[in-house]
Design a protein around this motif. Structure first.
Motif, PDB file in Angstrom:
ATOM      1  N   ASP A 115      -5.678   4.172  -0.104  1.00  0.00           N
ATOM      2  CA  ASP A 115      -4.709   3.082  -0.135  1.00  0.00           C
ATOM      3  C   ASP A 115      -3.831   3.123   1.123  1.00  0.00           C
ATOM      4  OD1 ASP A 115      -3.633   0.905  -1.704  1.00  0.00           O
ATOM      5  OD2 ASP A 115      -1.829   2.117  -1.892  1.00  0.00           O
ATOM      6  N   ARG A 116      -3.418   4.337   1.469  1.00  0.00           N
ATOM      7  CA  ARG A 116      -2.583   4.512   2.655  1.00  0.00           C
ATOM      8  C   ARG A 116      -3.333   4.084   3.917  1.00  0.00           C
ATOM      9  NH1 ARG A 116       1.924   7.559   5.191  1.00  0.00           N
ATOM     10  NH2 ARG A 116       2.317   5.801   6.520  1.00  0.00           N
ATOM     11  N   ARG A 152      -5.301   7.390  -3.604  1.00  0.00           N
ATOM     12  CA  ARG A 152      -3.986   7.176  -2.977  1.00  0.00           C
ATOM     13  C   ARG A 152      -4.091   7.257  -1.454  1.00  0.00           C
ATOM     14  NH1 ARG A 152       1.591   9.950  -4.792  1.00  0.00           N
ATOM     15  NH2 ARG A 152       0.862   9.063  -6.737  1.00  0.00           N
ATOM     16  N   LEU A 201       4.557   1.255 -20.970  1.00  0.00           N
ATOM     17  CA  LEU A 201       3.645   1.510 -19.850  1.00  0.00           C
ATOM     18  C   LEU A 201       2.428   0.603 -19.932  1.00  0.00           C
ATOM     19  CD1 LEU A 201       3.932   5.373 -19.699  1.00  0.00           C
ATOM     20  CD2 LEU A 201       4.845   3.728 -18.071  1.00  0.00           C
ATOM     21  N   ARG A 240       0.820  -1.219   0.000  1.00  0.00           N
ATOM     22  CA  ARG A 240       0.000   0.000   0.000  1.00  0.00           C
ATOM     23  C   ARG A 240       0.848   1.261   0.000  1.00  0.00           C
ATOM     24  NH1 ARG A 240      -5.086  -1.564  -1.238  1.00  0.00           N
ATOM     25  NH2 ARG A 240      -5.607  -3.482  -0.155  1.00  0.00           N
ATOM     26  N   SER A 241       0.240   2.347  -0.442  1.00  0.00           N
ATOM     27  CA  SER A 241       0.888   3.654  -0.431  1.00  0.00           C
ATOM     28  C   SER A 241       1.480   3.957   0.941  1.00  0.00           C
ATOM     29  CB  SER A 241      -0.151   4.713  -0.799  1.00  0.00           C
ATOM     30  OG  SER A 241       0.447   5.973  -0.850  1.00  0.00           O
ATOM     31  N   ALA A 280       6.464   5.274 -23.701  1.00  0.00           N
ATOM     32  CA  ALA A 280       5.023   4.999 -23.583  1.00  0.00           C
ATOM     33  C   ALA A 280       4.702   3.553 -23.964  1.00  0.00           C
ATOM     34  CB  ALA A 280       4.240   5.969 -24.461  1.00  0.00           C
ATOM     35  N   PHE A 334      -2.009   6.977 -18.636  1.00  0.00           N
ATOM     36  CA  PHE A 334      -0.744   6.290 -18.859  1.00  0.00           C
ATOM     37  C   PHE A 334      -0.507   6.001 -20.329  1.00  0.00           C
ATOM     38  CE2 PHE A 334       1.149   5.878 -14.903  1.00  0.00           C
ATOM     39  CZ  PHE A 334       0.130   5.831 -13.974  1.00  0.00           C
ATOM     40  N   GLY A 335      -1.584   6.076 -21.124  1.00  0.00           N
ATOM     41  CA  GLY A 335      -1.455   5.775 -22.539  1.00  0.00           C
ATOM     42  C   GLY A 335      -0.703   6.870 -23.272  1.00  0.00           C
ATOM     43  N   ARG A 336      -0.898   8.115 -22.775  1.00  0.00           N
ATOM     44  CA  ARG A 336      -0.176   9.208 -23.440  1.00  0.00           C
ATOM     45  C   ARG A 336       1.294   9.167 -23.019  1.00  0.00           C
ATOM     46  NH1 ARG A 336       2.120  11.579 -19.869  1.00  0.00           N
ATOM     47  NH2 ARG A 336       1.143  11.994 -17.902  1.00  0.00           N
ATOM     48  N   ALA A 337       2.111   9.816 -23.796  1.00  0.00           N
ATOM     49  CA  ALA A 337       3.542   9.700 -23.514  1.00  0.00           C
ATOM     50  C   ALA A 337       3.939  10.572 -22.352  1.00  0.00           C
ATOM     51  CB  ALA A 337       4.348  10.108 -24.728  1.00  0.00           C
ATOM     52  N   ILE A 355      -5.809   2.000   4.137  1.00  0.00           N
ATOM     53  CA  ILE A 355      -5.998   0.542   4.146  1.00  0.00           C
ATOM     54  C   ILE A 355      -4.729  -0.128   4.680  1.00  0.00           C
ATOM     55  CG2 ILE A 355      -6.423  -1.508   2.727  1.00  0.00           C
ATOM     56  CD1 ILE A 355      -7.927   0.412   0.771  1.00  0.00           C
ATOM     57  N   GLY A 356      -3.578   0.406   4.278  1.00  0.00           N
ATOM     58  CA  GLY A 356      -2.309  -0.119   4.795  1.00  0.00           C
ATOM     59  C   GLY A 356      -2.200   0.072   6.298  1.00  0.00           C
ATOM     60  N   ARG A 379      -6.049   4.478 -17.996  1.00  0.00           N
ATOM     61  CA  ARG A 379      -5.345   4.048 -19.187  1.00  0.00           C
ATOM     62  C   ARG A 379      -5.058   5.253 -20.084  1.00  0.00           C
ATOM     63  NH1 ARG A 379      -8.338  -0.915 -19.061  1.00  0.00           N
ATOM     64  NH2 ARG A 379      -7.311  -1.106 -17.065  1.00  0.00           N
ATOM     65  N   GLU A 426      -9.216  -1.680  -8.966  1.00  0.00           N
ATOM     66  CA  GLU A 426      -7.973  -2.346  -9.333  1.00  0.00           C
ATOM     67  C   GLU A 426      -6.832  -1.907  -8.426  1.00  0.00           C
ATOM     68  OE1 GLU A 426      -6.933  -2.387 -13.461  1.00  0.00           O
ATOM     69  OE2 GLU A 426      -4.882  -2.934 -12.891  1.00  0.00           O
ATOM     70  N   ILE A 427      -6.806  -0.617  -8.092  1.00  0.00           N
ATOM     71  CA  ILE A 427      -5.733  -0.132  -7.228  1.00  0.00           C
ATOM     72  C   ILE A 427      -5.949  -0.564  -5.778  1.00  0.00           C
ATOM     73  CG2 ILE A 427      -4.636   1.933  -6.272  1.00  0.00           C
ATOM     74  CD1 ILE A 427      -4.963   3.253  -8.905  1.00  0.00           C
ATOM     75  N   LEU A 428      -7.176  -0.423  -5.287  1.00  0.00           N
ATOM     76  CA  LEU A 428      -7.402  -0.673  -3.861  1.00  0.00           C
ATOM     77  C   LEU A 428      -7.614  -2.156  -3.557  1.00  0.00           C
ATOM     78  CD1 LEU A 428      -9.602   2.406  -2.910  1.00  0.00           C
ATOM     79  CD2 LEU A 428      -7.131   2.121  -2.729  1.00  0.00           C
ATOM     80  N   SER A 429      -8.091  -2.896  -4.521  1.00  0.00           N
ATOM     81  CA  SER A 429      -8.368  -4.335  -4.392  1.00  0.00           C
ATOM     82  C   SER A 429      -8.973  -4.721  -3.039  1.00  0.00           C
ATOM     83  CB  SER A 429      -7.135  -5.179  -4.708  1.00  0.00           C
ATOM     84  OG  SER A 429      -5.998  -4.736  -4.003  1.00  0.00           O
ATOM     85  N   ILE A 430     -10.101  -4.063  -2.707  1.00  0.00           N
ATOM     86  CA  ILE A 430     -10.922  -4.495  -1.567  1.00  0.00           C
ATOM     87  C   ILE A 430     -12.369  -4.557  -2.055  1.00  0.00           C
ATOM     88  CG2 ILE A 430      -9.422  -3.601   0.281  1.00  0.00           C
ATOM     89  CD1 ILE A 430     -11.225  -1.126   0.409  1.00  0.00           C
ATOM     90  N   ARG A 474       3.230   0.337  -9.451  1.00  0.00           N
ATOM     91  CA  ARG A 474       2.819   1.734  -9.605  1.00  0.00           C
ATOM     92  C   ARG A 474       3.619   2.664  -8.701  1.00  0.00           C
ATOM     93  NH1 ARG A 474      -2.510  -0.889  -9.467  1.00  0.00           N
ATOM     94  NH2 ARG A 474      -3.218  -1.041 -11.616  1.00  0.00           N
TER      95      ARG A 474
END
Lengths: 215, 270
Positions: free
Chosen positions: B153-154, B150, A197, A118-119, A194, B267-270, B156-157, B264, B200-204, A155
């Motif tokens: 997430d902290r 974010r 990623l 976790r963060s 890119a 992150f898809g862009r450069a 949850i940790g 996406r 997807e990030i927190l997965s709870i 990440r």
């Protein structure tokens, strides 16, 4: 970081340290240092510690204290202006949610983490590889002296070869890292092409340059 | 045995107090004897959202310090006889939350309540840590935007590392995700994270999705928890979330499935 003082004299210590730093000077620049005295119980004169301090400062390191010191050493270190740390406690603070027990002697030196990282969490696999089965969140930091494997999305930050092993690599199932670093060299997110990623990737050092390989 | 739920988030302004009020009222509507405690010492808001601000005499800190007993401080809700509000002090600060004192008060409340809902302050300092320390379950309130995710997430940790259950090596705190201020339209435009991105990030496990709704502001200003408004999407979404918390199966409403993901795109862009 923690530097372990061996049985050898200060000249040898300086020699070894200098060559280590030479390999990745940026990584060590102004790094705070704790001296581990586990293997050098003989060193107990305040003058020795003052000399050590001068030596470390000369190498652009910042000496803060000692750990695993015996009472005489603690006193001598204090006289030289160095604090004392409890080694075990320092390790606990560095890895507050370290899920894996420390490997027994003779067992594998790898650390296995089965939960998401976790963060705000920092995990350090000292002296070995780090294997993470879930994702590493933004704002988390995973560090290993050896290789790093992440079987989820990376990440946060990943630092492999933390003590200067340029042969260490980072393997991730999905690269979305804030930063990846090997032996002091690093790439931030913006510097990662890119095309890599969100995809599986391998990161390694090739002739001192960070290289990202897709597959 | 009474069950302690902490409503937490790390980030401020995401809807912790609104959620605490709605969840506590929802549990009481289901016949569970429930008390909701304001842990945000010095920034007393829960009593306003619950509409009992003019009946506050003694508070949580008075009881912790032994200046008043529980019966003097607990305020019975006028709408639901199973619901009680435990206001906090506006004049003190978080340091007044002594862990031993809080434990003693919670143990006493456990004698007579089914659910104890703790409305946590924002942040990850003493107040928030005290609010989550004794929790059996946590509702992590998250907005569909990156900074809130974010911070969640902290938290949850921290729940996994610093709660009493973690320290004692007991079964971990049961952590639920509640996505609030969700706007399907803005998600469609790529301005907000999708449910899938957040999960997807927190997965709870996802407890519910509360749509952005004017009724929430109206409810706060009139001192009526939004769950009483069964005409509003937010009120209905909270009812669903409470039902799910109690083990019922309810279909997720107010999510239009959306292919494009902001994450996406980012992150898809450069």
């Amino acid at each position: 970081m923690v530097l372990r003082l061996g049985e050898a004299g200060l000249a040898d210590f300086e020699q070894t340290l200098r060559s280590q730093i030479g390999r990745s000077p940026q990584f060590f620049a102004k790094a705070p240092v704790v001296l581990d005295l586990k293997d050098s119980q003989g060193l107990a004169a305040a003058a020795d510690f003052a000399e050590l301090k001068r030596l470390l400062r000369g190498l652009d390191l910042v000496p803060i204290g000692v750990q695993n010191a015996n009472p005489a050493q603690r006193e001598a270190a204090a006289e030289a202006g160095l604090g004392s740390f409890n080694g075990a406690a320092a390790q606990r603070r560095a890895a507050p949610t370290q899920p894996a027990p420390r490997p027994a002697a003779g067992a594998t030196r790898s650390m296995l983490v089965t939960e998401p990282v976790r963060s705000g969490t920092q995990i350090y696999a000292r002296g070995g590889d780090l294997i993470v089965l879930k994702s590493v969140s933004p704002g988390a930091e995973i560090i290993a002296d050896g290789h790093i494997h992440v079987y989820g999305a990376l990440r946060g930050r990943a630092i492999a070869g933390a003590t200067g092993d340029g042969a260490a690599r980072i393997f991730v199932k999905r690269l979305e890292a804030e930063l990846v670093s090997i032996a002091g060299r690093y790439l931030v997110s913006d510097q990662i092409a890119a095309e890599h990623l969100g995809r599986p990737a391998q990161i390694m050092l090739d002739d001192e340059h960070m290289v990202v390989l897709g597959n | 045995m009474a069950h302690v739920i902490v409503v937490t988030s790390g980030k401020g302004g995401v809807g912790k107090t609104t959620t605490s009020a709605a969840v506590a009222a929802g549990l009481a509507m289901k016949g569970k004897k429930t008390v909701v405690i304001d842990f945000d010492v010095g920034l007393r808001n829960l009593d306003l959202v619950m509409g009992c601000e003019r009946r506050v005499v003694f508070d949580f800190i008075n009881v912790i310090n032994g200046d008043a007993n529980l019966n003097q401080a607990l305020i019975r809700d006028k709408r639901l006889d199973q619901l009680y509000v435990f206001p906090t002090s506006q004049t003190r600060d978080k340091d007044a939350l002594k862990r031993n004192g809080v434990e003693k008060v919670l143990d006493e409340l456990k004698q007579s309540f089914d659910y104890i809902v703790c409305d946590s302050p924002a942040g990850i300092e003493h107040g928030a840590l005290t609010a989550l320390y004794f929790a059996d379950s946590a509702i992590v309130v998250t907005n569909p935007e990156v900074s809130s995710v974010r911070d969640s997430d902290r938290i949850i940790g921290i729940l996994a590392a610093k709660s009493r259950r973690a320290e004692r090596g007991e079964a971990p705190v049961n952590v639920h995700l509640l996505l609030t201020r969700y706007s399907a339209e803005r998600v469609a435009k790529g301005e907000m994270l999708t449910v899938e991105d957040v999960q997807e990030i927190l997965s709870i496990p996802l407890l519910g999705i509360i749509p952005e709704s004017e009724s929430v502001l109206r409810a706060s200003n009139t001192g009526t928890p939004v769950i009483f408004d069964d005409q509003s999407p937010a009120g209905r979404a909270y009812s669903d979330a409470v039902a799910r918390f109690l083990g019922e199966t309810r279909e997720m409403r107010f999510v239009k499935p959306e292919r494009r993901s902001l994450f996406r795109t980012l992150f898809g862009r450069a």
